[in-house]
Design an enzyme around this catalytic site. Structure first.
Site, mmCIF file in Angstrom:
data_model
loop_
_atom_site.group_PDB
_atom_site.id
_atom_site.type_symbol
_atom_site.label_atom_id
_atom_site.label_comp_id
_atom_site.label_asym_id
_atom_site.label_seq_id
_atom_site.Cartn_x
_atom_site.Cartn_y
_atom_site.Cartn_z
ATOM 1 N N GLU A 100 1.308 -1.426 -0.252
ATOM 2 C CA GLU A 100 0.047 0.656 -0.228
ATOM 3 C C GLU A 100 0.686 1.353 -0.074
ATOM 4 O OE1 GLU A 100 -2.791 0.406 2.906
ATOM 5 O OE2 GLU A 100 -3.608 -1.410 2.923
ATOM 6 N N CYS A 120 5.142 -7.038 8.079
ATOM 7 C CA CYS A 120 5.515 -6.777 9.371
ATOM 8 C C CYS A 120 5.312 -7.471 10.762
ATOM 9 C CB CYS A 120 4.915 -5.047 9.560
ATOM 10 S SG CYS A 120 5.324 -5.037 11.089
ATOM 11 N N CYS A 124 2.921 -5.386 16.402
ATOM 12 C CA CYS A 124 1.998 -4.327 17.188
ATOM 13 C C CYS A 124 0.331 -4.893 17.402
ATOM 14 C CB CYS A 124 1.533 -2.677 17.201
ATOM 15 S SG CYS A 124 3.612 -1.738 16.788
ATOM 16 N N SER A 227 7.786 5.738 17.053
ATOM 17 C CA SER A 227 5.733 5.216 17.280
ATOM 18 C C SER A 227 6.294 4.476 19.157
ATOM 19 C CB SER A 227 5.407 4.386 17.054
ATOM 20 O OG SER A 227 5.615 4.565 15.418
ATOM 21 N N ASN A 305 -7.779 3.926 13.447
ATOM 22 C CA ASN A 305 -8.680 3.789 12.653
ATOM 23 C C ASN A 305 -9.100 2.185 13.119
ATOM 24 O OD1 ASN A 305 -8.947 6.192 10.532
ATOM 25 N ND2 ASN A 305 -7.056 5.599 9.860
ATOM 26 N N CYS A 349 -3.168 1.735 8.475
ATOM 27 C CA CYS A 349 -2.306 1.148 7.749
ATOM 28 C C CYS A 349 -2.606 0.225 7.538
ATOM 29 C CB CYS A 349 -0.929 1.667 7.839
ATOM 30 S SG CYS A 349 0.202 1.335 7.405
#
EC number: 2.1.1.192
Length: 368
Positions: A100, A120, A124, A227, A305, A349
């Site tokens: 993306e 990834c 998280c 982050s 989100n 994301c």
């Protein structure tokens, strides 16, 4: 079937060469230095998408380029446009894997958020990017290609708009793909190419402390974002697995080293999760945590989100965000609540990629 390898077996993109590497390649193949400069100009100033468009390059050398490279290795699969001008792209890599890229309209220009890995591994617990584990790193040409295709999208509209800012905050951990990301940064910052100013580029990390120290010594003047998402080790380790390897003490020692070495500000990203990390007590902890570096740090409070696969999390209500913000401001913390983009499309994301892969799997089952 997609190949799961960090060394894909396909023709590389010419975007993967730095300017110096392109010069060396041209000389090695019997051309003068100026020929490489002409090619570079075609790629990054005229932004052609095929070697055959390079009208001042000999046919023989174009044939050699076509034999060894492609220009842009990405295929555009899906484009989603939001009412606020945000554009989300789903690109297919040569091995069939999906990534993306997001274009955000800001008051200061067009900002592109690029992906650096397929999947990834940071883990998280609130993030859509980690729904699919890391398959491989992107090479620097595949990262650069995202910028070039987004710019092409706007070139074709004839509006004269130019990508002016880059955030390396898409799928993946940039510092886990350090060498390729560094080459990408130097390519897009090159004055003879896209010439995107270093201070218009931000790299985000989940907190790889040793890489933050290494990055401090590279001499690149881009911005660094971390982050953070929690103000203490217990909470951060519960939502960000990376904290178990790089706890806050180690992370902040690296951040302090970065600031001392570069004299540049660090931005902390903090996603507001309802009832998880958004209490006034959490805000006070965050203020205390950043006190030592307050003059050269900044906090971004980010509305969450929602991700269907992580339905244990929800967005903090506006009043909780405001109360959190007020505590930070009373403590002298430089902070802002980030403006939202693309809320009417697959905004989180990794969400567009995840949803598309689900649909592709369902179609494959139906077709059996």
């Amino acid at each position: 079937m997609s190949k799961k390898t960090d060394t894909p077996d396909y023709k590389p993109s010419i975007y993967s060469l730095t300017r110096d590497e392109l010069i060396a390649w041209a000389i090695e193949h019997g051309e003068k230095k100026f020929r490489a400069s002409q090619i570079w100009d075609w790629l990054y100033k005229k932004r052609v998408q095929s070697f055959d468009e390079m009208t001042n390059i000999s046919k023989d050398f174009i044939a050699l380029l076509n034999e060894n490279f492609v220009v842009n290795p990405l295929k555009q699969r899906i484009v989603q446009e939001s009412a606020d001008g945000t554009v989300k792209y789903l690109f297919e890599l040569p091995d069939g894997m999906l990534i993306e890229t997001v274009l955000m309209r800001q008051y200061y220009g067009l900002s592109v958020c690029v992906t650096t890995q397929v999947g990834c591994n940071i883990g998280c617990t609130f993030c859509a990017s980690g729904l699919i584990k890391k398959q491989r790193d992107l090479n620097n040409g595949e990262i650069t290609a995202q910028i070039m295709l987004v710019q092409k999208y706007f070139d074709e509209r004839g509006q004269g708009e130019r990508v002016s800012h880059i955030v390396v905050m898409g799928i993946g951990e940039p510092f886990d793909n350090y060498t390729n990301v560094l080459k990408f940064l130097r390519t897009v910052n090159d004055d003879n190419g896209l010439a995107i100013g270093a201070r218009h580029i931000t790299v985000s990390t989940s907190g790889l402390a040793h890489k933050i120290r290494e990055f401090a010594n590279e001499g690149v003047q881009v911005n660094l974002a971390v982050s953070l998402h929690a103000p203490n080790n217990e909470l951060r380790s519960s939502i960000m697995r990376i904290n178990r390897s790089f706890p806050l003490e180690k992370l902040f020692a690296a951040i302090e080293y970065y600031i001392e070495t570069t004299n540049r500000r660090v931005t902390f990203e903090y996603i507001m999760l309802n009832g998880v990390n958004d209490t006034p007590e959490n805000a006070q902890e965050l203020a205390d945590l950043t006190k030592k570096i307050r003059k050269l740090s900044y906090v971004n409070l980010i509305p969450y989100n929602p991700v269907s696969e992580h339905d244990q999390y929800s967005r903090s209500p506006k009043e909780r965000v405001e109360a959190f913000y007020d505590v930070l401001k009373k403590n002298g913390v430089n902070c802002v609540v980030r403006q939202e983009h693309g809320t009417d499309i697959d905004a989180a994301c990794g969400q567009l990629r995840s949803n598309t892969m689900k649909r592709d799997r369902q179609k494959a089952k139906v077709g059996r």
